[in-house]
Design an enzyme around this catalytic site. Structure first.
Site, PDB file in Angstrom:
ATOM      1  N   ASP A   1       0.869  -1.167   0.000  1.00 40.93           N
ATOM      2  CA  ASP A   1       0.000   0.000   0.000  1.00 40.93           C
ATOM      3  C   ASP A   1       0.912   1.225   0.000  1.00 40.93           C
ATOM      4  OD1 ASP A   1      -2.317   1.659   0.496  1.00 40.93           O
ATOM      5  OD2 ASP A   1      -3.228  -0.096   1.452  1.00 40.93           O
TER       6      ASP A   1
ATOM      7  N   ASP B   1      -2.891   4.871  -2.119  1.00 39.35           N
ATOM      8  CA  ASP B   1      -3.864   5.398  -1.168  1.00 39.35           C
ATOM      9  C   ASP B   1      -4.210   6.869  -1.391  1.00 39.35           C
ATOM     10  OD1 ASP B   1      -5.204   4.902   1.521  1.00 39.35           O
ATOM     11  OD2 ASP B   1      -4.014   6.673   1.993  1.00 39.35           O
TER      12      ASP B   1
ATOM     13  N   GLU C   1      -6.519   4.452  -5.646  1.00 42.62           N
ATOM     14  CA  GLU C   1      -7.756   4.681  -4.904  1.00 42.62           C
ATOM     15  C   GLU C   1      -8.219   6.090  -5.251  1.00 42.62           C
ATOM     16  OE1 GLU C   1      -9.653   4.842  -0.422  1.00 42.62           O
ATOM     17  OE2 GLU C   1      -7.745   5.782  -0.860  1.00 42.62           O
TER      18      GLU C   1
ATOM     19  N   HIS D   1     -11.307  -2.646   3.200  1.00 46.59           N
ATOM     20  CA  HIS D   1     -11.136  -2.367   4.642  1.00 46.59           C
ATOM     21  C   HIS D   1     -11.797  -1.064   5.079  1.00 46.59           C
ATOM     22  CE1 HIS D   1      -8.237   0.102   2.673  1.00 46.59           C
ATOM     23  NE2 HIS D   1      -7.992   0.751   3.801  1.00 46.59           N
ATOM     24  N   ASP D   2     -12.313  -0.276   4.137  1.00 47.23           N
ATOM     25  CA  ASP D   2     -12.990   0.978   4.475  1.00 47.23           C
ATOM     26  C   ASP D   2     -14.503   0.876   4.360  1.00 47.23           C
ATOM     27  OD1 ASP D   2     -10.588   2.364   4.822  1.00 47.23           O
ATOM     28  OD2 ASP D   2     -10.540   3.049   2.737  1.00 47.23           O
TER      29      ASP D   2
HETATM   30  O1  TEU Z   1      -9.002   6.045   2.263  1.00 47.34           O
HETATM   31  C1  TEU Z   1      -9.245   7.271   1.620  1.00 47.34           C
HETATM   32  C2  TEU Z   1     -10.616   7.754   1.724  1.00 47.34           C
HETATM   33  O2  TEU Z   1     -11.046   8.513   0.876  1.00 47.34           O
HETATM   34  C3  TEU Z   1     -11.367   7.418   2.966  1.00 47.34           C
HETATM   35  O3  TEU Z   1     -11.505   8.612   3.677  1.00 47.34           O
HETATM   36  C4  TEU Z   1     -12.704   6.870   2.794  1.00 47.34           C
HETATM   37  O4  TEU Z   1     -13.556   7.837   2.229  1.00 47.34           O
HETATM   38  C5  TEU Z   1     -13.189   6.516   4.165  1.00 47.34           C
HETATM   39  O5  TEU Z   1     -12.296   5.557   4.684  1.00 47.34           O
HETATM   40  C6  TEU Z   1     -14.559   5.928   4.197  1.00 47.34           C
HETATM   41  O6  TEU Z   1     -14.885   5.690   5.550  1.00 47.34           O
HETATM   42  C7  TEU Z   1      -7.689   5.670   2.412  1.00 47.34           C
HETATM   43  C8  TEU Z   1      -7.559   4.358   3.168  1.00 47.34           C
HETATM   44  O7  TEU Z   1      -8.138   3.323   2.426  1.00 47.34           O
HETATM   45  C9  TEU Z   1      -8.137   4.505   4.527  1.00 47.34           C
HETATM   46  O8  TEU Z   1      -8.117   3.300   5.245  1.00 47.34           O
HETATM   47  C10 TEU Z   1      -7.323   5.553   5.252  1.00 47.34           C
HETATM   48  O9  TEU Z   1      -7.917   5.811   6.483  1.00 47.34           O
HETATM   49  C11 TEU Z   1      -7.217   6.841   4.451  1.00 47.34           C
HETATM   50  O10 TEU Z   1      -6.916   6.634   3.084  1.00 47.34           O
HETATM   51  C12 TEU Z   1      -6.100   7.682   4.992  1.00 47.34           C
HETATM   52  O11 TEU Z   1      -4.879   7.102   4.666  1.00 47.34           O
END
Ligand code: TEU
Ligand code: CA
Length: 575
Positions: free
Chosen positions: A118, A218, A275, A347-348
């Site tokens: 990542d 990311d 992403e 994971h989000d």
């Molecule tokens: O996520 C980016 C992102 O846009 C997130 O804010 C997303 O909208 C949110 O997680 C939804 O709840 C990435 C990663 O995947 C995330 O795990 C990290 O927290 C974030 O970047 C910061 O690095």
């Protein structure tokens, strides 16, 4: 890795044979996301680790996946579970050692698998030495690694951070403040500074030299800010504006992305998946066309359905029609210009089966239907750990059970909006990122076989019913169904159509039905999912040669129609 040869595809729009998108080494693969902290704990400290991943490589080989994306395992205070990196050249000791990482790359390679790390470079951790040096001497070289401003002038802009509150935070021990698009422990790096960019590229190349196949990238759209900074109209009572408003005014990210690609990935024929939620209309080709900044980008269109600017507490449930239109809309947009990466969860996100299937109707057949519908789209399918066994959302009985900083912030937003604590918890629980972060369910023993100790996050109690051990080798399990989808993708007789065939919606207007053709040069596949619990009749466009995939035993063809049972999913080869 061989790539770059010219592929011949049927053009989506004209049906003409065309010399189109370049074929690449990764396109016929299947990808799998590992969230290391929750995957498998090899030493009983309750935290998943690299030796644990190595132990499970044979399982992943059995599943049939080729590309493994690891969420961050770099040295980190884990304020945002590793998305806050304090040293880009170290493995966090909780996850293992650099030797473990080297061994993982080697062991994966020997099984014909590829490792992606990542890449988190929009921000680092406030515990990174760059930030510490900036605090010690804000006027010095490292001050310019971040976005700093004088406190006495007030906030330079009214942008809201993704995790709530202003993006501005006092820089401890100084009269300055710094910008963070995410948590205050994640200060944004100043990409306008060429030294920052050089440091990042150096690190990327250092990892690629180790034999990584590439990166998942990311939050990358955030690296370009709209400058000079200014206020935008407030969209909530806090007087702040959502970060996407600023992003829509930011111009020129392409220069950074092109430079990064040329200085790093391109030299290694690395696979990169961005992403990206907010590319501007018309920018898709620049991002992932033949000469794009990345190899691929996630198709998040389905994940944006039902979201509400007020906060996640106000999100609405997804309907089958919305899901279908989001998938088809994305496919139309991309055509054969590039290759999306497809997913139902990560994971989000909450668990895909809990989010996309109607509440109270989650069942094995529905889980398989959802799997088949996104898997057969044109793109590179990603499976998130546990998805392959149909893991579901978890119930939270108190906010104390929630670890995730984003959910906690959303909970506060819901309280501020006037919800009671119970309502707030129920509302944000549905979309909580912790739904996806509970331990992987390996078997029905204590803590789902994830750890011999106390898991860092409580397991979902349904592990006694939903686990790998039960599903391996059980022919009607969700796991074996995923294996059959992967087998079809790898099958030489069908691969060209499954991977490169054009996609055309079929019976698009028929409610709670999602069906589409995948057309190759000499072959037509028809994918049909009955997206409801009740049976429905579906007209067939011609004679069926073979039923290649069926999530149920029955197949009720009558003349030119078929009776699809509730949640039935099939892939047909047509005459
Ligand atoms: O996520 C980016 C992102 O846009 C997130 O804010 C997303 O909208 C949110 O997680 C939804 O709840 C990435 C990663 O995947 C995330 O795990 C990290 O927290 C974030 O970047 C910061 O690095
Ligand atoms: Ca461990």
């Amino acid at each position: 890795m061989s790539g770059g040869r010219r592929g011949s595809l049927v053009d989506n729009r004209t049906g003409q044979q065309e010399d189109t998108m370049k074929k690449q080494w990764w396109q016929n693969k299947t990808a799998y996301q590992i969230y290391p902290k929750s995957f498998y704990d090899s030493n009983g400290d309750g935290i998943g680790d690299l030796p644990g991943i190595i132990e499970k490589l044979d399982y992943l080989k059995y599943l049939g996946v080729d590309i493994l994306w690891l969420s961050p395992i770099y040295q980190s205070p884990l304020a945002d579970q590793g998305y806050d990196i304090s040293d880009y050249y170290q493995i966090d000791p909780r996850f293992g050692t650099m030797e473990d990482m080297d061994r993982l790359i080697k062991e994966a390679k020997s099984r014909g698998m590829y490792i992606l790390m990542d890449l988190v470079v929009n921000h680092c951790s406030d515990e990174h030495e760059w930030f510490k040096k900036a605090m010690a001497d804000p006027e010095g070289e490292y001050g310019n690694f971040f976005y700093l401003a004088d406190q006495k002038d007030g906030r330079p802009c009214n942008w809201r951070s993704y995790f709530g509150g202003s993006v501005w935070e006092p820089l401890p021990g100084t009269d300055k403040q710094y910008l963070h698009m995410f948590h205050k422990k994640q200060p944004d790096l100043n990409w306008e500074n060429p030294r920052v960019r050089r440091e990042i590229y150096k690190n990327i190349n250092w990892w690629l030299e180790k034999g990584l196949a590439g990166f998942r990238i990311d939050a990358i759209i955030n690296i370009k800010k709209a400058l000079p900074m200014q206020d935008y109209p407030a969209d909530r009572a806090d007087g702040l504006c959502a970060p996407d408003v600023m992003l829509s005014h930011a111009e020129g990210i392409g220069e950074f992305l092109k430079e990064m690609r040329d200085e790093t990935f391109r030299k290694y024929d690395a696979f990169t998946v961005g992403e990206v939620f907010n590319e501007k209309p018309g920018e898709l080709e620049q991002f992932i066309g033949d000469d794009g900044y990345f190899s691929s980008m996630f198709d998040f269109n389905e994940h944006l359905i039902g979201q509400d600017p007020r906060g996640s507490y106000a999100a609405k449930a997804v309907t089958a029609e919305q899901y279908k239109e989001a998938c088809f809309g994305a496919q139309e947009k991309i055509g054969d210009m590039g290759f999306y990466s497809t997913l139902i969860e990560n994971h989000d996100e909450p668990r895909g089966v809990s989010h996309f299937l109607p509440k109270g109707q989650v069942c094995e057949a529905g889980k398989k239907m959802l799997a088949g519908l996104y898997f057969m789209l044109r793109g590179l399918p990603f499976i998130y750990q546990g998805q392959e066994i149909g893991m579901e959302n978890v119930e939270f009985s108190s906010i104390d059970q929630v670890d995730d900083i984003s959910t906690r912030a959303e909970y506060q937003t819901a309280l501020d909006a006037g919800l009671s604590p119970e309502e707030a918890l129920a509302a944000v629980g549905e979309s909580s990122r912790d739904n996806a972060r509970t331990p992987m369910q390996w078997d029905d023993t204590l803590h789902a076989g994830f750890t011999a100790g106390q898991p860092w996050l409580k397991e979902n109690p349904n592990y006694v019913d939903i686990n790998v051990k039960d599903q391996m080798g059980r022919p009607d399990s969700v796991l074996e169904f995923y294996r059959s989808l992967i087998r079809l993708r790898k099958d030489e007789r069908y691969q060209d159509t499954v991977v490169y065939g054009s996609l055309q919606p079929y019976l698009r207007e028929q409610k709670n039905l999602m069906a589409y053709f995948r057309k190759g040069e000499t072959q037509t596949l028809l994918v049909i999912g009955n997206f409801q619990k009740d049976a429905q009749e579906v007209r067939l466009p011609g004679a069926v040669k073979h039923v290649l995939i069926n999530n149920l035993e029955s197949w009720k063809e009558e003349g030119s129609t078929v009776q699809m049972c509730g949640w039935q999913f099939v892939v047909l080869e047509m005459e």
